[in-house]
Design an enzyme around this catalytic site. Structure first.
Site, short mmCIF file in Angstrom:
data_model
loop_
_atom_site.label_atom_id
_atom_site.label_comp_id
_atom_site.label_asym_id
_atom_site.label_seq_id
_atom_site.Cartn_x
_atom_site.Cartn_y
_atom_site.Cartn_z
N GLU A 12 0.84 -1.21 0.00
CA GLU A 12 0.00 0.00 0.00
C GLU A 12 0.87 1.26 0.00
O GLU A 12 0.57 2.24 -0.68
CB GLU A 12 -0.97 -0.02 1.19
N ASP A 52 -3.86 -1.35 10.09
CA ASP A 52 -4.96 -2.00 9.36
C ASP A 52 -4.58 -3.42 8.93
O ASP A 52 -5.35 -4.36 9.09
CB ASP A 52 -5.32 -1.19 8.11
P1 ADP Z 1 -10.87 2.14 3.35
O1 ADP Z 1 -9.67 1.25 3.47
O2 ADP Z 1 -11.11 2.96 4.56
O3 ADP Z 1 -12.10 1.43 2.93
P2 ADP Z 1 -9.24 3.25 1.25
O4 ADP Z 1 -9.35 4.49 0.46
O5 ADP Z 1 -8.00 3.01 2.02
O6 ADP Z 1 -10.53 3.20 2.20
O7 ADP Z 1 -9.44 1.99 0.31
C1 ADP Z 1 -10.53 1.94 -0.58
C2 ADP Z 1 -10.05 1.45 -1.93
O8 ADP Z 1 -9.71 0.05 -1.84
C3 ADP Z 1 -11.14 1.51 -2.99
O9 ADP Z 1 -11.15 2.78 -3.60
C4 ADP Z 1 -10.69 0.41 -3.96
O10 ADP Z 1 -9.66 0.87 -4.81
C5 ADP Z 1 -10.08 -0.61 -3.03
N1 ADP Z 1 -11.07 -1.66 -2.65
C6 ADP Z 1 -11.48 -2.02 -1.44
N2 ADP Z 1 -12.37 -3.05 -1.49
C7 ADP Z 1 -12.52 -3.36 -2.79
C8 ADP Z 1 -13.28 -4.33 -3.51
N3 ADP Z 1 -14.09 -5.18 -2.88
N4 ADP Z 1 -13.17 -4.36 -4.86
C9 ADP Z 1 -12.35 -3.50 -5.50
N5 ADP Z 1 -11.62 -2.58 -4.89
C10 ADP Z 1 -11.68 -2.49 -3.55
MG MG Z 2 -7.64 1.89 3.72
#
Ligand code: ADP
Ligand code: MG
Length: 385
Positions: free
Chosen positions: A158, A170
């Protein structure tokens, strides 16, 4: 909720063979925000929303990445260098490259992602995605790794490939979560202690349903990190043991206040006091000291709002509404801020009423219906049989 049998059936239809399935949970942080990258303390729990990764090896040198949530399939050739594309596939691809870089032999695979974790809501859908993908890739090619190593590799993916400078919290909790417990984690040593959540309490998460522009949020996050680094640099010239803000006591900070511009002083005050609150909160949970939990969570919210300046109107409103309800022993924003969720500790007998009243009042005041999740603390990543 994801049904593993449905996931298998769809996978077979799409790829023509039987997958292995792995899952990793989202998380909520009870207290200790913006402390992890300052090498401090956090108190997260894994929650009963998981990201599922179904996988089978492919004979050809391609990764076929599919997200059920986004309805998108992307084919990536392994025959040429893999570059970040600023989209969701960067998470599993970053993980793939990190695993390869430390010597795990991997090949082409079909990887199908289906997640229950709300995306971009501060419940760490990203770490759930990375960690479930890591377990799946390792499993599909017959490897095993230590959960701590997996957590670190996912964080590196990440940081370096996706480009989000997150701390270790996380990925660590996604790998090491424990049912009915939060983990008091020292983000420097990575030593942790399991802290039981009192049986009478439920973790209730309220989603503001607002996402303040992702780019702005990322900028703010990186700005806060840079401010902490700058403050550490200024203080370390006079406090030799200060390698990170984690090393400061409140009296260190007060004694050297004149070294810092007032903005940096406020940022430091949040981190120093928040670290203290995390340890106090662990004690309060162990003693079932409800009054103290409520006080610490309120102080944490105020510190994030006023000193660290990462709250927003909707988060403040959800906290204020929660504090007016009966049976509430703590309410605060959780995660990076600027939207996302609040975390609340609510006595089980009051959860229904809390849910109804907070939803009604938030809708009336903002025009948005909040999503409210009543969660259990669960275990970390695992293979689904
Ligand atoms: P959080 O971790 O708080 O949910 P983040 O911005 O760190 O928010 O991560 C979100 C990103 O992770 C989304 O924009 C996407 O790119 C990716 N992501 C998470 N879950 C999925 C999923 N099920 N399918 C595709 N992408 C995902
Ligand atoms: Mg995140």
């Amino acid at each position: 909720m994801v049904d593993a049998n449905v996931l298998i059936a769809k996978f077979k239809q799409r790829f023509g063979n039987e997958p292995q399935i792995y899952c990793a949970p989202g998380r909520v942080n009870l207290i200790g925000d913006h402390t992890d990258y300052n090498e401090g303390f956090v108190l997260p729990a894994a929650i009963d929303f998981s990201c599922y990764a179904a996988i089978s090896a492919r004979p050809h040198d391609h990764l076929m990445l599919f997200s059920e949530n986004l309805g998108e399939t992307i084919a990536v050739s392994l025959g040429k260098p893999i570059e970040p594309a600023s989209k969701w596939t960067d998470y599993p691809l970053g993980v793939f490259l990190q695993l390869q870089a430390v010597g795990f032999a991997l090949g082409g695979a079909n990887l199908c992602i289906s997640s229950e974790v709300p995306i971009g809501a501060g419940l760490s859908s990203s770490a759930a995605l990375e960690v479930s993908a890591a377990y799946a890739l390792l499993g599909a090619f017959g490897h095993r790794a230590d959960p701590l190593q997996i957590a670190k590799l996912c964080q590196k993916a990440e940081n370096d490939f996706v480009g989000a400078k997150c701390g270790i919290m996380d990925q660590f909790i996604a790998c090491r979560g424990l049912a009915e417990h939060a983990l008091l984690l020292d983000c420097r040593s990575l030593q942790f202690e399991a802290i039981r959540i009192p049986d009478s309490l439920r973790i209730v998460i309220c989603n503001t349903m607002v996402e303040h522009k992702l780019v702005a949020e990322q900028n703010e996050y990186n700005t806060r990190r840079a401010e902490c680094e700058e403050a550490t640099r200024l203080l370390a010239q006079h406090i030799p043991h200060a390698r990170a803000l984690r090393d400061l006591s409140l009296s260190d900070l007060e004694n050297h206040r004149s070294l810092l511009p007032s903005l940096l002083y406020k940022r430091c005050r949040h981190v120093v006091t928040e670290n203290q609150r995390v340890e106090q909160m662990a004690g309060a949970l162990q003693r079932n000291d409800l009054k103290q939990m409520r006080k610490l969570m309120a102080e944490s919210h105020h510190s994030l709002r006023d000193d660290y300046e990462v709250s927003c109107r909707e988060l403040d409103l959800l906290v204020a509404l929660a504090e007016q309800q009966r049976g509430v022993y703590g309410a605060r924003m959780t995660g990076a801020g600027f939207g996302g969720c609040t975390v609340n500790l609510v006595e089980e007998t009051h959860v229904k009423e809390f849910h109804r009243r907070v939803a009604e009042q938030y809708l009336a005041k903002t025009g948005h219906a909040p999503e409210i999740y009543v969660c259990k603390a669960v275990g970390g990543a695992a293979r689904v049989s």
